[in-house]
Design a protein around this motif. Structure first.
Motif, PDB file in Angstrom:
ATOM      1  N   ASP A  54       0.829  -1.210   0.000  1.00  0.00           N
ATOM      2  CA  ASP A  54       0.000   0.000   0.000  1.00  0.00           C
ATOM      3  C   ASP A  54       0.858   1.254   0.000  1.00  0.00           C
ATOM      4  OD1 ASP A  54       0.909   0.040   2.614  1.00  0.00           O
ATOM      5  OD2 ASP A  54      -1.056  -0.305   3.520  1.00  0.00           O
ATOM      6  N   SER A 105      -4.045  -1.494   3.364  1.00  0.00           N
ATOM      7  CA  SER A 105      -4.470  -2.569   2.456  1.00  0.00           C
ATOM      8  C   SER A 105      -3.376  -3.606   2.232  1.00  0.00           C
ATOM      9  CB  SER A 105      -4.931  -1.992   1.116  1.00  0.00           C
ATOM     10  OG  SER A 105      -3.921  -1.216   0.501  1.00  0.00           O
ATOM     11  N   ALA A 108      -4.505  -6.962   3.442  1.00  0.00           N
ATOM     12  CA  ALA A 108      -5.720  -7.554   2.887  1.00  0.00           C
ATOM     13  C   ALA A 108      -5.546  -8.954   2.307  1.00  0.00           C
ATOM     14  CB  ALA A 108      -6.333  -6.621   1.832  1.00  0.00           C
ATOM     15  N   ASP A 131      -3.113  -1.610  -2.612  1.00  0.00           N
ATOM     16  CA  ASP A 131      -3.788  -0.392  -3.058  1.00  0.00           C
ATOM     17  C   ASP A 131      -4.048  -0.441  -4.560  1.00  0.00           C
ATOM     18  OD1 ASP A 131      -1.623   0.918  -4.606  1.00  0.00           O
ATOM     19  OD2 ASP A 131      -0.627   1.168  -2.664  1.00  0.00           O
ATOM     20  N   GLY A 140     -10.163   2.083   1.695  1.00  0.00           N
ATOM     21  CA  GLY A 140      -9.198   3.162   1.802  1.00  0.00           C
ATOM     22  C   GLY A 140      -9.832   4.525   1.913  1.00  0.00           C
ATOM     23  N   THR A 142      -8.822  -4.614  -5.134  1.00  0.00           N
ATOM     24  CA  THR A 142      -7.950  -3.732  -4.364  1.00  0.00           C
ATOM     25  C   THR A 142      -8.692  -2.960  -3.281  1.00  0.00           C
ATOM     26  OG1 THR A 142      -8.285  -1.932  -5.953  1.00  0.00           O
ATOM     27  CG2 THR A 142      -6.393  -3.410  -6.337  1.00  0.00           C
ATOM     28  N   GLU A 143      -7.887  -2.336  -2.414  1.00  0.00           N
ATOM     29  CA  GLU A 143      -8.287  -1.341  -1.419  1.00  0.00           C
ATOM     30  C   GLU A 143      -9.068  -1.900  -0.230  1.00  0.00           C
ATOM     31  OE1 GLU A 143      -7.208   1.662  -1.292  1.00  0.00           O
ATOM     32  OE2 GLU A 143      -6.413   2.002  -3.291  1.00  0.00           O
ATOM     33  N   VAL A 144      -9.151  -3.229  -0.082  1.00  0.00           N
ATOM     34  CA  VAL A 144      -9.664  -3.769   1.174  1.00  0.00           C
ATOM     35  C   VAL A 144      -8.678  -3.395   2.277  1.00  0.00           C
ATOM     36  CG1 VAL A 144     -10.234  -5.865   2.461  1.00  0.00           C
ATOM     37  CG2 VAL A 144     -10.876  -5.664   0.044  1.00  0.00           C
ATOM     38  N   ASN A 145      -9.175  -2.815   3.360  1.00  0.00           N
ATOM     39  CA  ASN A 145      -8.306  -2.298   4.415  1.00  0.00           C
ATOM     40  C   ASN A 145      -8.703  -2.905   5.763  1.00  0.00           C
ATOM     41  OD1 ASN A 145      -6.797  -0.835   6.262  1.00  0.00           O
ATOM     42  ND2 ASN A 145      -7.065   1.104   5.188  1.00  0.00           N
TER      43      ASN A 145
END
Length: 306
Positions: free
Chosen positions: A18, A28, A31, A107, A237, A266-269
């Protein structure tokens, strides 16, 4: 381009990076591990090479090799360029080995190497189906540079093999840069905002998207988790209200999966998630992607009643 899957097989690749999340919340990088953990909850329901999908009252093939884990691509926390190159190599090499990649970010700078790896995997054109709250068309800025999570679609659209006129962005909302509108208009990049999906419904939009990308030789599904409303996906995010419901997102993935040759999620945090709610949803998105896109009879039109 790909139509309904015939014995297609998938490989998970993690990209725990990230370093390009220069705005919003970092986190992320954690993740891929959390999504993999959530996948085990789903996969324990396989029996005798099948799984039962209650959504359509249908049995689906799920052989042991439908989804394998290829581990993480090489990431270098301080080196964005090296990490993006490794992610592109992982996508390209997976395709060269006869399997379809599912790249777990990380990310959303990873959209670009996923598109590059798909483009480098063979001749012909690539279309991108980009689900995201944001346009990610920023060229450069002092704070974000040129390859941040705000520029993934811009950099992907500059690849010679990417057919921008056959690509489409879905579920965007609220406000963005006027320069991004100018770039979209100049390149002929279609946009279907979240408000339109809410009005029309997921199925008609999916039909529209499938027709729109049909002229490309290969298709990338780029899924930023913030396309989903934060009420359903708090671990993101950034929080943008008015997004897709989890049901709409799953429905779109089910319909699009047979027509797609690679996926980047993407972008699972996990640092902003609530009891792994978002990681769990991401795992289900991956599961529906491979079940409905992977093997003969796996899509909803072909699957028989049970």
């Amino acid at each position: 381009m790909s139509t309904t899957g015939t014995d297609r097989r998938y490989t998970l690749l993690g990209a725990p990076f990230d370093g390009a999340a220069t705005l919003g919340w970092p986190g992320s990088r954690y993740a891929p591990a959390r999504i993999r953990q959530a996948m085990s909850w789903i996969l324990q329901r396989r029996e005798n090479g099948q799984i039962y999908c209650l959504d359509h009252a249908a049995l689906h093939p799920f052989p042991e090799d439908l989804l394998t884990d290829g581990g993480d691509v090489h990431t270098v926390a301080h080196d964005l360029e090296a990490t993006l190159a490794a992610a592109a190599d992982g996508v390209r090499d997976t395709l060269a080995g006869g399997r379809l990649p599912v790249l777990l970010g990380g990310d959303d700078s990873l959209l670009f190497p996923a598109a590059r790896g798909l483009a480098e995997a063979g001749a012909g054109s690539v279309a991108v189906i980009h689900l995201d709250a944001h346009l990610d068309l920023l060229d450069r800025s002092e704070q974000q540079g040129t390859h941040s999570h705000s520029s993934g679609m811009r950099r992907a659209s500059e690849l010679p093999a990417v057919d921008v006129s056959a690509s489409v962005q879905l579920a965007s909302r609220h406000f963005n840069f006027p320069s991004s509108l100018a770039y979209r208009a100049d390149r002929g990049l279609r946009n279907i905002p979240a408000a339109e999906i809410h009005r029309r419904g997921a199925d008609p939009v999916a039909d529209d998207v499938i027709a729109h990308v049909s002229g490309a030789d290969r298709v990338l599904l780029a899924f930023d988790i913030d396309c989903i409303d934060p009420a359903h996906a708090p671990g993101a995010g950034a929080h943008e209200p008015g997004g897709l419901t989890s049901f709409q997102a799953i429905s779109l993935v089910q319909r699009l999966a047979p027509h797609v040759d690679a996926m980047v999620l993407t972008e699972v945090n996990p640092l902003t998630d609530l009891h792994d709610q978002t990681a769990n949803l991401a795992a289900y998105l991956v599961a529906h992607f491979v079940v409905h896109g992977g093997v003969t009879g796996s899509n909803t039109e072909e699957a028989g009643e049970f």
